[in-house]
Design a protein around this motif. Structure first.
Motif, mmCIF file in Angstrom:
data_model
loop_
_atom_site.group_PDB
_atom_site.id
_atom_site.type_symbol
_atom_site.label_atom_id
_atom_site.label_comp_id
_atom_site.label_asym_id
_atom_site.label_seq_id
_atom_site.Cartn_x
_atom_site.Cartn_y
_atom_site.Cartn_z
ATOM 1 N N ASP A 8 0.806 -1.224 0.000
ATOM 2 C CA ASP A 8 0.000 0.000 0.000
ATOM 3 C C ASP A 8 0.838 1.274 0.000
ATOM 4 O O ASP A 8 0.333 2.348 0.300
ATOM 5 C CB ASP A 8 -0.998 -0.004 1.153
ATOM 6 N N TYR A 152 0.677 3.909 7.368
ATOM 7 C CA TYR A 152 0.242 3.251 6.143
ATOM 8 C C TYR A 152 -1.217 2.827 6.325
ATOM 9 O O TYR A 152 -1.666 2.614 7.464
ATOM 10 C CB TYR A 152 1.036 1.968 5.899
ATOM 11 N N HIS A 154 -2.356 -0.148 5.818
ATOM 12 C CA HIS A 154 -2.390 -1.455 6.499
ATOM 13 C C HIS A 154 -2.160 -1.321 8.004
ATOM 14 O O HIS A 154 -2.628 -2.159 8.774
ATOM 15 C CB HIS A 154 -1.405 -2.451 5.858
ATOM 16 N N ASP A 155 -1.486 -0.276 8.435
ATOM 17 C CA ASP A 155 -1.296 -0.037 9.874
ATOM 18 C C ASP A 155 -2.630 0.219 10.564
ATOM 19 O O ASP A 155 -2.902 -0.313 11.643
ATOM 20 C CB ASP A 155 -0.399 1.178 10.124
ATOM 21 N N ALA A 158 -4.977 -2.912 10.499
ATOM 22 C CA ALA A 158 -4.580 -3.875 11.536
ATOM 23 C C ALA A 158 -4.953 -3.360 12.924
ATOM 24 O O ALA A 158 -5.415 -4.130 13.779
ATOM 25 C CB ALA A 158 -3.083 -4.147 11.448
#
Length: 194
Positions: A8, A152, A154-155, A158
């Motif tokens: 990403d 990011y 994805h951080d 999650a």
């Protein structure tokens, strides 16, 4: 030293370029939310306790929400300290809206997103009305952390997932404890309609 490339990266840099072209007033509003929005969850926690108290429902689940949020933060921070993912603003050629956190302030998963999601999940179990306020607020918190350049995508995804799981599991365990102690159903739909 090479830095890892994430799937990403381009999404993150795309968001950064859009924020560069966004009016300052909008960026300031998003940055304010990113910095101070977690305060809304504290207000919702107090409101949840007040609504439970006023409706004559068990107050222990509402009082446990802050502890559930702290537990989610601790779990998230343990994961973060094990994985050591550098912030995207440290490794990608962007100019974030906010000052880039220093080296050692790891990125994955997002603490802000985990805290917001844990609060939203626990509040959903305490009071559906407050959960309906907290859920979009948690999503906005996660979005804002990418927008200001701190994480990011994805951080934050999650962080949302981890926080929601910890928040929901601990809230359901709390309700099981209340029922086992003879406290009845703390989250009755008829009580929530008041």
């Amino acid at each position: 030293m090479t830095t890892p490339a994430f799937f990403d990266d381009s999404l993150y840099t795309g968001v950064a370029h859009v924020s560069d072209r966004t009016p300052d007033a909008v960026n300031s509003l998003i940055a304010f939310w990113s910095d101070w929005g977690l305060g809304l969850f504290a207000v919702l926690m107090l409101w949840g306790w007040w609504r439970a108290r006023s409706a004559g429902r068990p107050q222990l689940p509402a009082l446990a929400v802050p502890l559930i949020v702290v537990a989610a933060f601790v779990v998230n921070d343990i994961v973060k300290s094990v994985l050591h993912e550098a912030r995207p603003c440290q490794v990608l050629p962007v100019s974030p809206l906010e000052a880039c956190p220093g080296v050692g302030d790891w990125s994955f998963p997002s603490n802000h997103a985990a805290i917001a999601a844990a609060a939203a999940a626990a509040l959903w179990c305490v009071d559906r009305t407050l959960g309906l306020i907290a859920l979009p607020a948690a999503l906005l918190m996660a979005f804002s952390r990418v927008w200001v350049g701190a994480h990011y995508p994805h951080d934050v995804l999650a962080g949302l997932l981890l926080g929601a799981i910890v928040g929901a599991v601990l809230a359901h365990l709390m309700y099981g404890f209340v029922r086992a102690r003879g406290g009845g159903e703390p989250n009755r739909p008829e009580a929530l309609a008041r």
